[in-house]
Write an enzyme that holds these catalytic residues in place. Sequence first.
Site, PDB file in Angstrom:
ATOM      1  N   ASP A 256       0.846  -1.191   0.000  1.00  0.00           N
ATOM      2  CA  ASP A 256       0.000   0.000   0.000  1.00  0.00           C
ATOM      3  C   ASP A 256       0.881   1.241   0.000  1.00  0.00           C
ATOM      4  O   ASP A 256       1.749   1.402   0.871  1.00  0.00           O
ATOM      5  CB  ASP A 256      -0.914   0.006   1.230  1.00  0.00           C
ATOM      6  CG  ASP A 256      -1.956   1.110   1.161  1.00  0.00           C
ATOM      7  OD1 ASP A 256      -3.052   0.844   0.627  1.00  0.00           O
ATOM      8  OD2 ASP A 256      -1.660   2.225   1.626  1.00  0.00           O
ATOM      9  N   ASN A 264      -2.131  12.996  -4.495  1.00  0.00           N
ATOM     10  CA  ASN A 264      -3.202  13.481  -5.372  1.00  0.00           C
ATOM     11  C   ASN A 264      -3.566  14.925  -5.064  1.00  0.00           C
ATOM     12  O   ASN A 264      -3.762  15.748  -5.969  1.00  0.00           O
ATOM     13  CB  ASN A 264      -4.437  12.591  -5.233  1.00  0.00           C
ATOM     14  CG  ASN A 264      -4.329  11.309  -6.040  1.00  0.00           C
ATOM     15  OD1 ASN A 264      -3.657  11.264  -7.067  1.00  0.00           O
ATOM     16  ND2 ASN A 264      -4.989  10.255  -5.581  1.00  0.00           N
ATOM     17  N   ASP A 273      -1.779   9.009 -10.857  1.00  0.00           N
ATOM     18  CA  ASP A 273      -1.889   7.889 -11.801  1.00  0.00           C
ATOM     19  C   ASP A 273      -0.508   7.411 -12.233  1.00  0.00           C
ATOM     20  O   ASP A 273      -0.265   6.203 -12.368  1.00  0.00           O
ATOM     21  CB  ASP A 273      -2.692   8.317 -13.023  1.00  0.00           C
ATOM     22  CG  ASP A 273      -4.170   8.514 -12.709  1.00  0.00           C
ATOM     23  OD1 ASP A 273      -4.617   8.059 -11.632  1.00  0.00           O
ATOM     24  OD2 ASP A 273      -4.876   9.100 -13.553  1.00  0.00           O
ATOM     25  N   GLU A 299      -4.758   2.516  -4.104  1.00  0.00           N
ATOM     26  CA  GLU A 299      -3.299   2.469  -4.116  1.00  0.00           C
ATOM     27  C   GLU A 299      -2.756   1.173  -3.525  1.00  0.00           C
ATOM     28  O   GLU A 299      -1.597   1.088  -3.134  1.00  0.00           O
ATOM     29  CB  GLU A 299      -2.722   3.664  -3.338  1.00  0.00           C
ATOM     30  CG  GLU A 299      -2.999   3.649  -1.860  1.00  0.00           C
ATOM     31  CD  GLU A 299      -4.332   4.282  -1.464  1.00  0.00           C
ATOM     32  OE1 GLU A 299      -4.464   4.661  -0.290  1.00  0.00           O
ATOM     33  OE2 GLU A 299      -5.222   4.408  -2.331  1.00  0.00           O
TER      34      GLU A 299
END
Length: 391
Positions: A256, A264, A273, A299
């Site tokens: 993770d 973000n 991305d 993620e």
Amino acid sequence: MDPTPLSDAFTELNQRCIKLVGDLSALRALSDLGRQDSGDEASLLRTAMRILLENNDFERCSLFLLDGDSLSCRTGLDWRETVLPTGTAHPTPHRFRLGEGIIGMAAETGNLQHCRNCREESRFVHPDPEQRTGSLICIPVTVEGRVIGVLNVSHGQQDFFSEHHERLLEVFSNFLGQLIANWRYTHQMETEVTRRTQELRTALTEAEELKRRYQQLSVVDELTGIHNRRFFFPEAQAALANAVRHRREFSLMMVDLDRFKQINDSFGHAMGDKVLQVTAALLKGQTREGDVIARFGGEEFVLALPDTDLDGAVRLAERILHSLRNLEFSTDRSPLRVTTSIGLSCLGGQESPDQSDLLETLLRQADQALYCSKSQGRDRACSWKDVRYRM
């Protein structure tokens, strides 16, 4: 009693019988032609002309078919071409307008035209001035009452054709019209079937491609290009079942990305991305062919590692941590570095083959180990063994 009249009558009757046999032979041969695969239309028409000449004492014949508002010569034959390997070729094809010449008049009126003396007939038009034609019959070729062309039969002698010839040629032209109509209908159907078959094949190919793409998209994560959880569960379950059956090692790894929401929020979703794509490529590059890797959501990534014990899984986790830690992403501000937290679980060696929820158990253990890594400061790997030790 003078036998001469009787002899003359017999001779005439014999000649009529011979003509009748020739007529019937021509009609029979034309009928048989309709049941054969004669190839293209040009071959069909030329064979029909040959049949007409071989069974009668005509010198030349030709067939003009309607093409718009005019008639064009589609085939023609001279009697010499039926008996010699290389006979005299038929004159160069010519066109007639409706109503032009005897041929055009036959097409326009739909009635048989009989020219008994072509040399003195002003309506007679021939494409070859040197061609000596004494008499000519032009018979409309019809299909269901519609004129589609004109059959032309000629002879070098004047007044050669009789009423018998007219009746024969009218019957022959009717047969010929039906032959042409049947051939065109059959081949139009064949062409249509071929076209529809090709369309069907194309549609099936496209459908198979769409199916393949759908199946691929249904098990492949569109953003990262690796498999998704839909693919992971059956594949990992199969690998796990094989490990249990043969009492082999098996480990699970949950990966993770740390503080991904901040990436973000600070650098935009496009950068987020890109981080996911690079991470997926890195994980794929660190795994073996038999390993199962998937994006589990957001993620988070998951790896099923057959034939890998806990020590092997830990070594792999350290390589992943090191590789990702050393990556640097360029941004319009400061360089971006990312880290990840990893949770590990593995078979305990005492599992029985009927444990249907074993995969869910290992996933839950790896998830708890991942939470342990987060709580200890991130950028590290913890195993379920560590979690149990701390409990």
